[in-house]
Scaffold this active site. Structure first.
Site, PDB file in Angstrom:
ATOM      1  N   GLU A   1       0.823  -1.219   0.000  1.00  0.00           N
ATOM      2  CA  GLU A   1       0.000   0.000   0.000  1.00  0.00           C
ATOM      3  C   GLU A   1       0.854   1.265   0.000  1.00  0.00           C
ATOM      4  O   GLU A   1       0.434   2.291  -0.533  1.00  0.00           O
ATOM      5  CB  GLU A   1      -0.948   0.001   1.206  1.00  0.00           C
ATOM      6  CG  GLU A   1      -2.039  -1.058   1.061  1.00  0.00           C
ATOM      7  CD  GLU A   1      -2.975  -1.112   2.250  1.00  0.00           C
ATOM      8  OE1 GLU A   1      -2.656  -0.506   3.292  1.00  0.00           O
ATOM      9  OE2 GLU A   1      -4.016  -1.783   2.124  1.00  0.00           O
TER      10      GLU A   1
ATOM     11  N   HIS B   1       9.372  -1.592   2.549  1.00  0.00           N
ATOM     12  CA  HIS B   1       9.401  -1.675   4.014  1.00  0.00           C
ATOM     13  C   HIS B   1       9.249  -3.122   4.452  1.00  0.00           C
ATOM     14  O   HIS B   1       8.444  -3.868   3.910  1.00  0.00           O
ATOM     15  CB  HIS B   1       8.308  -0.811   4.651  1.00  0.00           C
ATOM     16  CG  HIS B   1       6.951  -1.006   4.058  1.00  0.00           C
ATOM     17  ND1 HIS B   1       6.583  -0.444   2.860  1.00  0.00           N
ATOM     18  CD2 HIS B   1       5.878  -1.705   4.483  1.00  0.00           C
ATOM     19  CE1 HIS B   1       5.334  -0.782   2.577  1.00  0.00           C
ATOM     20  NE2 HIS B   1       4.881  -1.557   3.537  1.00  0.00           N
TER      21      HIS B   1
ATOM     22  N   HIS C   1       8.035  -5.432   7.359  1.00  0.00           N
ATOM     23  CA  HIS C   1       7.237  -5.467   8.581  1.00  0.00           C
ATOM     24  C   HIS C   1       7.909  -6.420   9.568  1.00  0.00           C
ATOM     25  O   HIS C   1       8.270  -7.549   9.204  1.00  0.00           O
ATOM     26  CB  HIS C   1       5.837  -6.031   8.316  1.00  0.00           C
ATOM     27  CG  HIS C   1       4.958  -5.166   7.464  1.00  0.00           C
ATOM     28  ND1 HIS C   1       4.021  -4.312   8.005  1.00  0.00           N
ATOM     29  CD2 HIS C   1       4.847  -5.047   6.121  1.00  0.00           C
ATOM     30  CE1 HIS C   1       3.361  -3.706   7.022  1.00  0.00           C
ATOM     31  NE2 HIS C   1       3.837  -4.133   5.873  1.00  0.00           N
TER      32      HIS C   1
HETATM   33  P1  5GP Z   1       1.942  -2.311   3.262  1.00  0.00           P
HETATM   34  O1  5GP Z   1       0.505  -2.741   3.154  1.00  0.00           O
HETATM   35  O2  5GP Z   1       2.314  -1.336   2.175  1.00  0.00           O
HETATM   36  O3  5GP Z   1       2.879  -3.484   3.356  1.00  0.00           O
HETATM   37  O4  5GP Z   1       2.050  -1.613   4.669  1.00  0.00           O
HETATM   38  C1  5GP Z   1       2.073  -0.239   4.867  1.00  0.00           C
HETATM   39  C2  5GP Z   1       2.146  -0.041   6.363  1.00  0.00           C
HETATM   40  O5  5GP Z   1       2.507   1.302   6.603  1.00  0.00           O
HETATM   41  C3  5GP Z   1       0.830  -0.296   7.077  1.00  0.00           C
HETATM   42  O6  5GP Z   1       1.009  -1.295   8.070  1.00  0.00           O
HETATM   43  C4  5GP Z   1       0.461   1.068   7.661  1.00  0.00           C
HETATM   44  O7  5GP Z   1      -0.153   0.986   8.924  1.00  0.00           O
HETATM   45  C5  5GP Z   1       1.817   1.745   7.730  1.00  0.00           C
HETATM   46  N1  5GP Z   1       1.744   3.197   7.632  1.00  0.00           N
HETATM   47  C6  5GP Z   1       1.090   3.905   6.678  1.00  0.00           C
HETATM   48  N2  5GP Z   1       1.252   5.232   6.881  1.00  0.00           N
HETATM   49  C7  5GP Z   1       2.010   5.358   7.993  1.00  0.00           C
HETATM   50  C8  5GP Z   1       2.521   6.496   8.697  1.00  0.00           C
HETATM   51  O8  5GP Z   1       2.298   7.651   8.360  1.00  0.00           O
HETATM   52  N3  5GP Z   1       3.275   6.245   9.787  1.00  0.00           N
HETATM   53  C9  5GP Z   1       3.552   4.970  10.193  1.00  0.00           C
HETATM   54  N4  5GP Z   1       4.308   4.837  11.295  1.00  0.00           N
HETATM   55  N5  5GP Z   1       3.103   3.875   9.557  1.00  0.00           N
HETATM   56  C10 5GP Z   1       2.330   4.068   8.466  1.00  0.00           C
END
Ligand code: 5GP
Length: 143
Positions: free
Chosen positions: A96, A101, A103
């Site tokens: 997203e 990144h 996790h």
């Molecule tokens: P993805 O789905 O791309 O692997 O995960 C994106 C992650 O970024 C999600 O777990 C979401 O909660 C985290 N995230 C999105 N925006 C922010 C932000 O502004 N600050 C922090 N600390 N985490 C964020």
């Protein structure tokens, strides 16, 4: 793709973050919507949208920092029993935020969190066929 996301703002100090680790290449901070308590993200400082755009050396550093944090989480107040790593590369994988990144997800028995899909029983011939295809592409990359 636009390389700037909220994570670039966090790297630059323009957006707030609860940081746990920082060096010249890597930053780690708490996820704002944690899947389990203590869930955090390890990111490269460079704005790479995907693994294809990320220098493999920096990719290795993400894992190294994630590994250190996984050990620290167990000894911290998070006091987890285990840790999952998860990295979504591409929309189909659930990505997203288009800044790579890793996790780091603390786990405790019975926390209800799950990453596993539905496994199927594969035929050896299919496994061998796909393995040879991936091997071929890897070998082409080595040339
Ligand atoms: P993805 O789905 O791309 O692997 O995960 C994106 C992650 O970024 C999600 O777990 C979401 O909660 C985290 N995230 C999105 N925006 C922010 C932000 O502004 N600050 C922090 N600390 N985490 C964020």
């Amino acid at each position: 793709m636009n390389p700037y996301t909220i994570f670039s703002d966090i790297v630059a100090g323009r957006a707030p973050a609860s940081k746990v680790y920082e060096d010249d290449d890597v930053l780690a901070f708490m996820d704002i919507r944690p899947w389990t308590p203590g869930h955090l993200l390890v990111i490269p400082k460079v704005a790479a949208a995907s693994l294809a755009e990320l220098d493999p050396e920096i990719g290795g550093k993400l894992f190294q920092v994630g590994q250190r944090i996984a050990l620290a989480l167990r000894q911290s107040e998070v006091a987890c029993d285990g840790v999952n790593f998860f990295l979504a590369d591409g929309i189909a994988a659930g990505q997203e935020v288009f800044h790579v990144h890793l996790h780091v997800i603390p786990r405790t028995s019975g926390d209800g969190f799950g990453l596993r899909g539905r496994p199927v029983n594969a035929h050896r011939a299919d496994l061998d066929y796909l393995a040879s295809s991936v091997r071929r592409v890897l070998a082409e990359g080595d040339r």
